[in-house]
Design a protein around this motif. Structure first.
Motif, PDB file in Angstrom:
ATOM      1  N   GLN A  98       0.805  -1.118  -0.039  1.00  0.00           N
ATOM      2  CA  GLN A  98      -0.022   0.065   0.001  1.00  0.00           C
ATOM      3  C   GLN A  98       0.744   1.132   0.182  1.00  0.00           C
ATOM      4  OE1 GLN A  98      -2.960  -0.169   3.023  1.00  0.00           O
ATOM      5  NE2 GLN A  98      -3.277   2.241   2.942  1.00  0.00           N
ATOM      6  N   GLY A  99       0.546   2.248  -0.879  1.00  0.00           N
ATOM      7  CA  GLY A  99       1.278   3.465  -0.832  1.00  0.00           C
ATOM      8  C   GLY A  99       2.188   3.392  -2.130  1.00  0.00           C
ATOM      9  N   ILE A 100       2.568   2.380  -2.459  1.00  0.00           N
ATOM     10  CA  ILE A 100       3.311   2.498  -3.907  1.00  0.00           C
ATOM     11  C   ILE A 100       2.596   3.357  -4.745  1.00  0.00           C
ATOM     12  CG2 ILE A 100       4.489   1.206  -5.752  1.00  0.00           C
ATOM     13  CD1 ILE A 100       5.166  -1.161  -3.727  1.00  0.00           C
ATOM     14  N   VAL A 101       3.374   4.080  -5.537  1.00  0.00           N
ATOM     15  CA  VAL A 101       2.762   5.004  -6.657  1.00  0.00           C
ATOM     16  C   VAL A 101       3.176   4.152  -8.217  1.00  0.00           C
ATOM     17  CG1 VAL A 101       2.721   6.994  -8.046  1.00  0.00           C
ATOM     18  CG2 VAL A 101       2.967   7.053  -5.432  1.00  0.00           C
ATOM     19  N   TRP A 102       2.227   3.684  -8.861  1.00  0.00           N
ATOM     20  CA  TRP A 102       2.425   3.008 -10.107  1.00  0.00           C
ATOM     21  C   TRP A 102       2.690   3.973 -11.169  1.00  0.00           C
ATOM     22  CZ3 TRP A 102       3.311  -2.302 -10.800  1.00  0.00           C
ATOM     23  CH2 TRP A 102       3.452  -2.781 -12.161  1.00  0.00           C
ATOM     24  N   ALA A 103       3.666   3.872 -11.747  1.00  0.00           N
ATOM     25  CA  ALA A 103       4.069   4.695 -13.046  1.00  0.00           C
ATOM     26  C   ALA A 103       3.858   6.005 -12.619  1.00  0.00           C
ATOM     27  CB  ALA A 103       2.927   4.503 -14.213  1.00  0.00           C
ATOM     28  N   GLY A 104       4.152   6.541 -11.616  1.00  0.00           N
ATOM     29  CA  GLY A 104       4.186   8.035 -11.113  1.00  0.00           C
ATOM     30  C   GLY A 104       2.835   8.582 -11.078  1.00  0.00           C
ATOM     31  N   THR A 105       1.551   7.681 -11.232  1.00  0.00           N
ATOM     32  CA  THR A 105       0.578   8.158 -11.386  1.00  0.00           C
ATOM     33  C   THR A 105      -0.451   7.822 -10.548  1.00  0.00           C
ATOM     34  OG1 THR A 105       0.779   8.776 -13.680  1.00  0.00           O
ATOM     35  CG2 THR A 105      -1.265   8.702 -12.955  1.00  0.00           C
ATOM     36  N   TYR A 106      -0.822   6.332 -10.158  1.00  0.00           N
ATOM     37  CA  TYR A 106      -1.731   5.469  -9.412  1.00  0.00           C
ATOM     38  C   TYR A 106      -1.057   5.224  -8.125  1.00  0.00           C
ATOM     39  CZ  TYR A 106      -3.424   5.881 -14.380  1.00  0.00           C
ATOM     40  OH  TYR A 106      -3.679   6.229 -15.535  1.00  0.00           O
TER      41      TYR A 106
END
Length: 267
Positions: free
Chosen positions: A7-15
């Motif tokens: 939880q908290g990871i940002v996927w592709a700088g967007t999600y």
């Protein structure tokens, strides 16, 4: 290898990942926040252990969703690449699925209510079939009871009608009896009748939600256990026996049956 993303990871700088929703045979799904708009979306990545097969099926689902536009099917939003791994981003649909409604909420269905639910699902299925695809996984976990409508989700096994070597799941999913082998084989055929067959089993699960066997009673066939009216019994047998080959033919018959029982106020 298949441990969920934190939880908290940002996927592709967007999600930004807010919640791990679940894992299927080939994919993992997450509820995310789109940092650009603040909206909630669903992100689906291939199950790492499935390697090329998982990635190929996810790409196929991505391509199919882009061809569809129906309010009861998830809307395609994005293909987001993070550290060279692609993920499918789609509309997040609020609600609980039919399986949760039955198992967690104790929901039961009358004969007429079950028929009406099937009729509602014909709309997205017909759209899918008209576009040249088959869902191949029409089950109670894949129908979401949303705020305003019923949504058909999870097109991870969807394929083009007649597609050769379309992969199916290796594991027995929830919502099926032990005789899963023959059921799985029939549901995974790349033809419209496979989804109608799935609807037949869908109806039976709805009816069994309110069924209680008598103590000491031997197991019987569903035709004997469920108190279905003859016309309804014949219709469900038709779904399971591939009496109709297209959604349009079958939908016309179901509409007639629902009108008949609704006018008679028969449950």
């Amino acid at each position: 290898m298949d441990y969920p993303l934190r939880q908290g990871i940002v996927w592709a700088g967007t999600y930004r990942i807010k919640e791990f929703l679940g894992m299927g045979s080939y994919g993992q799904t997450y509820r995310c926040t789109d940092l650009r708009s603040g909206s909630t979306v669903l992100l689906k990545r291939a199950k790492p252990s499935k390697r090329d097969t998982g990635r190929r099926l996810l790409r196929r689902e991505n391509d199919i969703l882009q061809q569809l536009d129906h309010p009861q099917l998830p809307k395609w939003l994005d293909w987001a690449v993070h550290r060279r791994e692609g993920a499918l981003v789609m509309e997040y649909i609020e609600g609980i699925n039919v399986e949760q409604a039955i198992l967690l909420k104790g929901r039961t269905y009358t004969q007429l209510e079950a028929l009406r639910l099937l009729l509602v699902l014909f709309s997205p299925l017909d759209h899918l079939h008209q576009a040249g695809y088959v869902h191949r996984d029409v089950r109670i976990p894949n129908a979401i009871l949303g705020v305003d409508d019923v949504h058909l989700i999870d097109l991870g096994l969807a394929c083009r009608v007649g597609e050769k070597d379309a992969d199916g799941p290796e594991e027995k999913p929830s919502g099926f009896a032990d005789s899963w082998g023959p059921v799985k084989y029939r549901m995974r055929q790349p033809e419209q009748a496979s989804d109608l067959y799935g609807l037949g089993h869908f109806f039976l699960f709805l009816m069994y939600a309110g069924y209680t066997p008598e103590e000491g009673q031997k197991e019987r066939s569903w035709e004997e256990e469920l108190a279905l009216d003859p016309e309804v019994l014949s219709f469900i047998k038709g779904l399971l026996e591939s009496r109709w080959h297209t959604t349009a033919e079958c939908r016309h018959e179901l509409e007639r049956i629902v009108r008949h029982y609704s006018s008679g106020n028969k449950e």
